[in-house]
Design an enzyme around this catalytic site. Structure first.
Site, short mmCIF file in Angstrom:
data_model
loop_
_atom_site.label_atom_id
_atom_site.label_comp_id
_atom_site.label_asym_id
_atom_site.label_seq_id
_atom_site.Cartn_x
_atom_site.Cartn_y
_atom_site.Cartn_z
N ASP A 101 0.83 -1.20 0.00
CA ASP A 101 0.00 0.00 0.00
C ASP A 101 0.86 1.25 0.00
O ASP A 101 0.50 2.29 -0.56
CB ASP A 101 -0.92 -0.02 1.22
N ASP A 103 2.69 1.60 -3.74
CA ASP A 103 1.94 2.09 -4.89
C ASP A 103 1.84 3.62 -4.88
O ASP A 103 1.83 4.26 -5.94
CB ASP A 103 0.55 1.44 -4.98
N GLY A 104 1.82 4.20 -3.68
CA GLY A 104 1.82 5.66 -3.59
C GLY A 104 3.13 6.26 -4.07
O GLY A 104 3.14 7.25 -4.82
N ARG A 158 3.81 8.66 -7.56
CA ARG A 158 4.53 9.94 -7.60
C ARG A 158 5.78 9.85 -8.47
O ARG A 158 6.11 10.79 -9.20
CB ARG A 158 4.91 10.37 -6.18
N THR A 161 -3.88 8.39 -10.33
CA THR A 161 -5.19 8.37 -10.99
C THR A 161 -6.29 8.20 -9.95
O THR A 161 -6.07 7.66 -8.86
CB THR A 161 -5.29 7.20 -11.99
N ASP A 185 -7.23 1.46 -4.31
CA ASP A 185 -6.46 1.37 -3.06
C ASP A 185 -7.39 1.36 -1.85
O ASP A 185 -7.24 0.54 -0.94
CB ASP A 185 -5.50 2.56 -2.99
N ASP A 223 -8.10 -1.84 0.83
CA ASP A 223 -7.92 -1.67 2.28
C ASP A 223 -9.18 -2.07 3.03
O ASP A 223 -9.13 -2.82 4.02
CB ASP A 223 -7.57 -0.22 2.61
#
Length: 215
Positions: free
Chosen positions: A49, A52-53, A57, A63, A70, A74
């Site tokens: 998690d 992917d952030g 960036r 998107t 995401d 969760d």
């Protein structure tokens, strides 16, 4: 000369998101029978998690689809774990049900209020005006601590059903971790309820203004 259209479904952060979903499904399947596989897949999915952030960036591939994917991963991951815990601790089933309802409903209404606010120019209640919420949103260590503590509560409660772990201060490790992380889980639940409250107010502002515009 036409440019090739981007396929957001194949963006790197979204591919990581698909991997998280696959790991979540594997974890769900083994939750009742094999805590080692289930916990490993669950933890790896949770750790991805963060990646992917960073990928979004790094590759400039943020998107709305990825953000929603995401969030859904969760919420569904926590939901599946609570269902398993309801079977392991049937005496506390209502509390697990309540936790799921609060988690899903509060995130759902907050997400929709954010989308609706983006389509209007009205004055909304800003949670960042509250010093506690401002630190919650702007401090990555605090946000990580809260999310980690919440996950630790459910994960340690799950593991405590299968194994005791090393004995520390007269308690098994996983039971002790569960006790330590309980306040964090309670505070995070309170923050979710605050999200729901503020989102409801903001949606009501949209309703009132839209009704005024129609008159």
């Amino acid at each position: 000369m036409s440019t090739k259209q981007e396929n957001i479904f194949l963006f790197v952060p979204n591919l990581i998101g698909y991997a998280r979903i696959l790991l979540a499904f594997v974890s769900m399947y083994f939750m009742p029978t094999n805590y080692k596989i289930a916990c490993t897949c669950y933890v790896v999915s949770a750790l991805l998690d963060a990646f992917d952030g960073h990928a979004a960036r790094l590759f400039k591939q943020s998107t709305k689809f990825g953000a929603i994917l995401d969030q859904l991963t969760d919420r569904c991951g926590t939901l599946s774990l609570c269902i398993a815990l309801s079977n392991f601790y049937p005496k506390y089933m209502f509390l697990f049900q309540l936790s799921c309802v609060i988690d899903i409903s509060c995130h759902w209404i907050y997400l929709h209020s954010s989308i609706l606010q983006g389509k209007t120019t009205h004055k909304f209640v800003d949670m960042s005006e509250n010093p506690i919420m401002r630190y919650y949103y702007t401090s990555k260590p605090i946000l990580f601590f809260m999310c980690f503590g919440n996950e630790l509560f459910f994960a340690s409660l799950y593991l405590a059903h299968f194994v005791t772990g090393p004995i520390i201060a007269g308690h098994g490790l996983f039971k002790l971790l569960c006790l330590i992380s309980t306040p964090v889980m309670i505070v995070k639940t309170g923050i979710s309820l605050l999200h729901c409250y503020i989102a409801s107010i903001n949606i009501s502002i949209i309703d009132v203004n839209e009704r005024k515009e129609k008159k």
